[in-house]
Motif scaffolding. Structure first.
Motif, PDB file in Angstrom:
ATOM      1  N   ALA A  56      -1.897  10.561 -26.451  1.00  0.00           N
ATOM      2  CA  ALA A  56      -0.643  11.317 -26.330  1.00  0.00           C
ATOM      3  C   ALA A  56      -0.745  12.357 -25.231  1.00  0.00           C
ATOM      4  CB  ALA A  56      -0.304  11.981 -27.665  1.00  0.00           C
ATOM      5  N   ILE A  57      -1.880  13.050 -25.157  1.00  0.00           N
ATOM      6  CA  ILE A  57      -2.077  14.071 -24.119  1.00  0.00           C
ATOM      7  C   ILE A  57      -2.081  13.432 -22.737  1.00  0.00           C
ATOM      8  CG2 ILE A  57      -3.744  15.730 -23.183  1.00  0.00           C
ATOM      9  CD1 ILE A  57      -4.608  16.233 -26.123  1.00  0.00           C
ATOM     10  N   LEU A 104       0.806  13.867 -19.642  1.00  0.00           N
ATOM     11  CA  LEU A 104       0.458  14.450 -18.341  1.00  0.00           C
ATOM     12  C   LEU A 104       0.500  13.430 -17.214  1.00  0.00           C
ATOM     13  CD1 LEU A 104      -2.441  16.842 -19.398  1.00  0.00           C
ATOM     14  CD2 LEU A 104      -0.053  17.374 -18.933  1.00  0.00           C
ATOM     15  N   ALA A 105       0.535  12.144 -17.536  1.00  0.00           N
ATOM     16  CA  ALA A 105       0.599  11.106 -16.500  1.00  0.00           C
ATOM     17  C   ALA A 105       2.030  10.832 -16.051  1.00  0.00           C
ATOM     18  CB  ALA A 105      -0.035   9.813 -17.012  1.00  0.00           C
ATOM     19  N   ARG A 106       3.002  11.412 -16.742  1.00  0.00           N
ATOM     20  CA  ARG A 106       4.400  11.155 -16.386  1.00  0.00           C
ATOM     21  C   ARG A 106       4.699  11.685 -14.988  1.00  0.00           C
ATOM     22  NH1 ARG A 106       7.747  13.608 -21.307  1.00  0.00           N
ATOM     23  NH2 ARG A 106       9.456  13.135 -19.874  1.00  0.00           N
ATOM     24  N   PRO A 107       5.413  10.891 -14.168  1.00  0.00           N
ATOM     25  CA  PRO A 107       5.729  11.357 -12.811  1.00  0.00           C
ATOM     26  C   PRO A 107       6.708  12.522 -12.853  1.00  0.00           C
ATOM     27  CG  PRO A 107       6.906   9.317 -13.306  1.00  0.00           C
ATOM     28  CD  PRO A 107       5.955   9.560 -14.450  1.00  0.00           C
ATOM     29  N   GLY A 108       6.680  13.315 -11.794  1.00  0.00           N
ATOM     30  CA  GLY A 108       7.582  14.458 -11.719  1.00  0.00           C
ATOM     31  C   GLY A 108       6.869  15.633 -11.087  1.00  0.00           C
ATOM     32  N   PRO A 109       7.601  16.708 -10.811  1.00  0.00           N
ATOM     33  CA  PRO A 109       6.991  17.894 -10.197  1.00  0.00           C
ATOM     34  C   PRO A 109       5.952  18.524 -11.119  1.00  0.00           C
ATOM     35  CG  PRO A 109       9.244  18.357 -10.918  1.00  0.00           C
ATOM     36  CD  PRO A 109       9.041  16.882 -11.055  1.00  0.00           C
ATOM     37  N   ILE A 110       4.999  19.230 -10.523  1.00  0.00           N
ATOM     38  CA  ILE A 110       3.913  19.819 -11.300  1.00  0.00           C
ATOM     39  C   ILE A 110       4.447  20.849 -12.283  1.00  0.00           C
ATOM     40  CG2 ILE A 110       3.439  21.621  -9.592  1.00  0.00           C
ATOM     41  CD1 ILE A 110       0.938  19.736 -11.855  1.00  0.00           C
ATOM     42  N   GLU A 111       5.536  21.544 -11.931  1.00  0.00           N
ATOM     43  CA  GLU A 111       6.109  22.538 -12.845  1.00  0.00           C
ATOM     44  C   GLU A 111       6.532  21.887 -14.163  1.00  0.00           C
ATOM     45  OE1 GLU A 111       6.058  24.073  -8.866  1.00  0.00           O
ATOM     46  OE2 GLU A 111       6.932  22.229  -9.662  1.00  0.00           O
ATOM     47  N   THR A 143      -7.243  18.941 -23.249  1.00  0.00           N
ATOM     48  CA  THR A 143      -5.988  19.105 -22.516  1.00  0.00           C
ATOM     49  C   THR A 143      -6.240  19.757 -21.160  1.00  0.00           C
ATOM     50  OG1 THR A 143      -4.794  19.339 -24.608  1.00  0.00           O
ATOM     51  CG2 THR A 143      -3.652  20.047 -22.621  1.00  0.00           C
ATOM     52  N   ALA A 144      -7.148  20.732 -21.118  1.00  0.00           N
ATOM     53  CA  ALA A 144      -7.472  21.382 -19.850  1.00  0.00           C
ATOM     54  C   ALA A 144      -8.062  20.381 -18.874  1.00  0.00           C
ATOM     55  CB  ALA A 144      -8.457  22.534 -20.089  1.00  0.00           C
ATOM     56  N   GLN A 145      -8.954  19.502 -19.359  1.00  0.00           N
ATOM     57  CA  GLN A 145      -9.537  18.489 -18.474  1.00  0.00           C
ATOM     58  C   GLN A 145      -8.469  17.515 -17.976  1.00  0.00           C
ATOM     59  OE1 GLN A 145     -13.041  16.590 -20.233  1.00  0.00           O
ATOM     60  NE2 GLN A 145     -13.400  18.407 -21.476  1.00  0.00           N
ATOM     61  N   SER A 146      -7.558  17.126 -18.864  1.00  0.00           N
ATOM     62  CA  SER A 146      -6.517  16.163 -18.489  1.00  0.00           C
ATOM     63  C   SER A 146      -5.541  16.765 -17.488  1.00  0.00           C
ATOM     64  CB  SER A 146      -5.780  15.683 -19.746  1.00  0.00           C
ATOM     65  OG  SER A 146      -6.668  15.047 -20.645  1.00  0.00           O
ATOM     66  N   LEU A 147      -5.178  18.054 -17.699  1.00  0.00           N
ATOM     67  CA  LEU A 147      -4.259  18.702 -16.770  1.00  0.00           C
ATOM     68  C   LEU A 147      -4.897  18.845 -15.404  1.00  0.00           C
ATOM     69  CD1 LEU A 147      -1.582  20.096 -16.190  1.00  0.00           C
ATOM     70  CD2 LEU A 147      -2.575  22.228 -17.060  1.00  0.00           C
ATOM     71  N   GLY A 148      -6.207  19.111 -15.378  1.00  0.00           N
ATOM     72  CA  GLY A 148      -6.905  19.221 -14.103  1.00  0.00           C
ATOM     73  C   GLY A 148      -6.800  17.946 -13.277  1.00  0.00           C
ATOM     74  N   LYS A 149      -6.855  16.796 -13.928  1.00  0.00           N
ATOM     75  CA  LYS A 149      -6.710  15.526 -13.212  1.00  0.00           C
ATOM     76  C   LYS A 149      -5.299  15.378 -12.647  1.00  0.00           C
ATOM     77  CE  LYS A 149     -10.026  13.296 -16.318  1.00  0.00           C
ATOM     78  NZ  LYS A 149     -10.198  12.291 -17.407  1.00  0.00           N
ATOM     79  N   ARG A 150      -4.322  15.952 -13.334  1.00  0.00           N
ATOM     80  CA  ARG A 150      -2.930  15.848 -12.890  1.00  0.00           C
ATOM     81  C   ARG A 150      -2.629  16.812 -11.733  1.00  0.00           C
ATOM     82  NH1 ARG A 150       1.470  15.889 -11.137  1.00  0.00           N
ATOM     83  NH2 ARG A 150       3.450  15.422 -12.184  1.00  0.00           N
ATOM     84  N   ILE A 151      -3.341  17.948 -11.717  1.00  0.00           N
ATOM     85  CA  ILE A 151      -3.080  18.962 -10.697  1.00  0.00           C
ATOM     86  C   ILE A 151      -3.382  18.418  -9.304  1.00  0.00           C
ATOM     87  CG2 ILE A 151      -3.865  21.182  -9.753  1.00  0.00           C
ATOM     88  CD1 ILE A 151      -2.029  21.512 -12.088  1.00  0.00           C
ATOM     89  N   GLY A 152      -4.490  17.655  -9.189  1.00  0.00           N
ATOM     90  CA  GLY A 152      -4.838  17.070  -7.896  1.00  0.00           C
ATOM     91  C   GLY A 152      -5.565  18.056  -7.010  1.00  0.00           C
TER      92      GLY A 152
END
Length: 347
Positions: free
Chosen positions: A98-99, A103-110, A338-347
């Protein structure tokens, strides 16, 4: 009060203490000797359990909210449990999926940051928080739109599509031509630069007399873009979602504390400063109750973890805030994942 080392407790005291804390975190209610005896596994009579509970209370690890009530852990006791006894439960496969899917959904980082805050709230049953990265996007354009005689709306457009609106106070009698000149001048020097980079270039031109701006336009540029650059360096933006989770049935008997917690959340700058202190942590940090003066009244806990970009640089902090009876064993690894997953999304 500093908690005694876990090694100073007898095996029997550790077993009783652990069960009290686990039951309390699960139910939010004080735990009595009869409840502990009925659970089995202790091989102790209710009278023996009461004796152990009394010893733990004298050590400052447990407290009784009422004379006839059971015991509940103090903040000192919770700290001892979290640091020395807690066995974390890794996120389930469903929770990890789920996490990652969110976080993999496309869209702006905000949008991803807002989704993360909501996700943390939903999974923890508390309020989710994400501190937005203090990043300086590279810009492409600035537009100035008059609002009224004394104000104009300034629209900054980034290369990544990010749009930021700011209101600029105008000097009396400013002509529309000066607005347009200032807008064209700044846009020509923004392309591919961050705001601080553009400011340095513009200030150099203005000081050297090479700006070709009239006095009115130069005043607009200096009072606007330079001030914004200084403000961006100081500003911390915090996204909070799920405050309604704090008003569950168990909160009704402690409404003053919950009201104090919600007041804390309204003061986002102060909460952001607390999260900022977790930036340098190697692992998830846990703030329990009055250990932090911010929560001296509300008796709240914060579980926070830094998140990094793909180059390993810490760019922000996320976490949850709620009553001290949070399910630490479950929420701590969930916040970390969640922090690790968001880091992958930040780029």
């Amino acid at each position: 009060m500093a908690s005694p080392p876990i090694t100073e407790l007898t095996t029997r005291a550790r077993d009783v203490f652990r069960l009290v804390v686990e039951d309390y975190l699960a139910s939010g209610q004080p735990v009595g000797s009869k409840t502990l005896a009925a659970r089995g596994g202790l091989n102790l009579s209710p009278a023996s359990i009461r004796s152990v509970l009394s010893d733990l209370e004298q050590l400052g690890l447990l407290a009784a909210p009422h004379t006839s009530a059971g015991r509940m852990p103090t903040e000192t006791g919770l700290r001892l449990f979290v640091d020395g006894m807690m066995q974390v439960a890794e996120p389930t496969a469903q929770e990890r999926a789920a996490i990652e899917a969110q976080l993999a959904r496309p869209g702006p980082i905000e949008e991803a940051l807002e989704n993360t805050s909501t996700l943390l709230s939903d999974l923890s049953g508390a309020a989710g928080m994400v501190m937005v990265p203090q990043r300086e996007p590279r810009l492409t354009q600035m537009n100035v739109v008059p609002l009224d005689a004394g104000r104009a709306l300034v629209v900054l457009v980034g290369e990544d599509g990010h749009v930021e609106n700011r209101v600029l106070d105008l000097p009396a009698g400013i002509a529309s031509g000066a607005l347009q000149q200032a807008s064209n001048y700044v846009t020509a020097r923004l392309a591919g630069r961050t705001l601080p980079e553009a400011v340095r270039a513009i200030e150099t031109e203005i000081r050297s007399g090479q700006s070709a701006l009239d006095d009115a336009s130069r005043d607009l540029v200096e009072r606007g873009i330079v001030t914004w650059s200084e403000d961006a360096a100081r500003r911390k933006v915090l996204i909070v979602r799920g405050q309604a989770n704090l008003l569950d049935e168990s909160a009704l008997g402690d409404i003053e504390r919950i009201r104090s917690l919600i007041d804390d959340l309204e003061n986002k700058q102060t909460i952001a400063d607390l999260l900022d202190s977790a930036k340098e942590a190697e692992a998830t940090r846990i703030f329990i109750g009055a250990e932090n003066r911010l929560f001296a009244l509300s008796g709240s806990s914060v579980i926070a973890a830094p998140y990094r970009d793909r180059e390993g640089r810490v760019v922000g902090v996320l976490g949850v805030i709620g009553p001290t009876r949070l399910n630490y064993a479950r929420v701590v690894p969930m916040v970390d994942f969640t922090a690790q997953s968001l880091g992958k999304r930040i780029g």
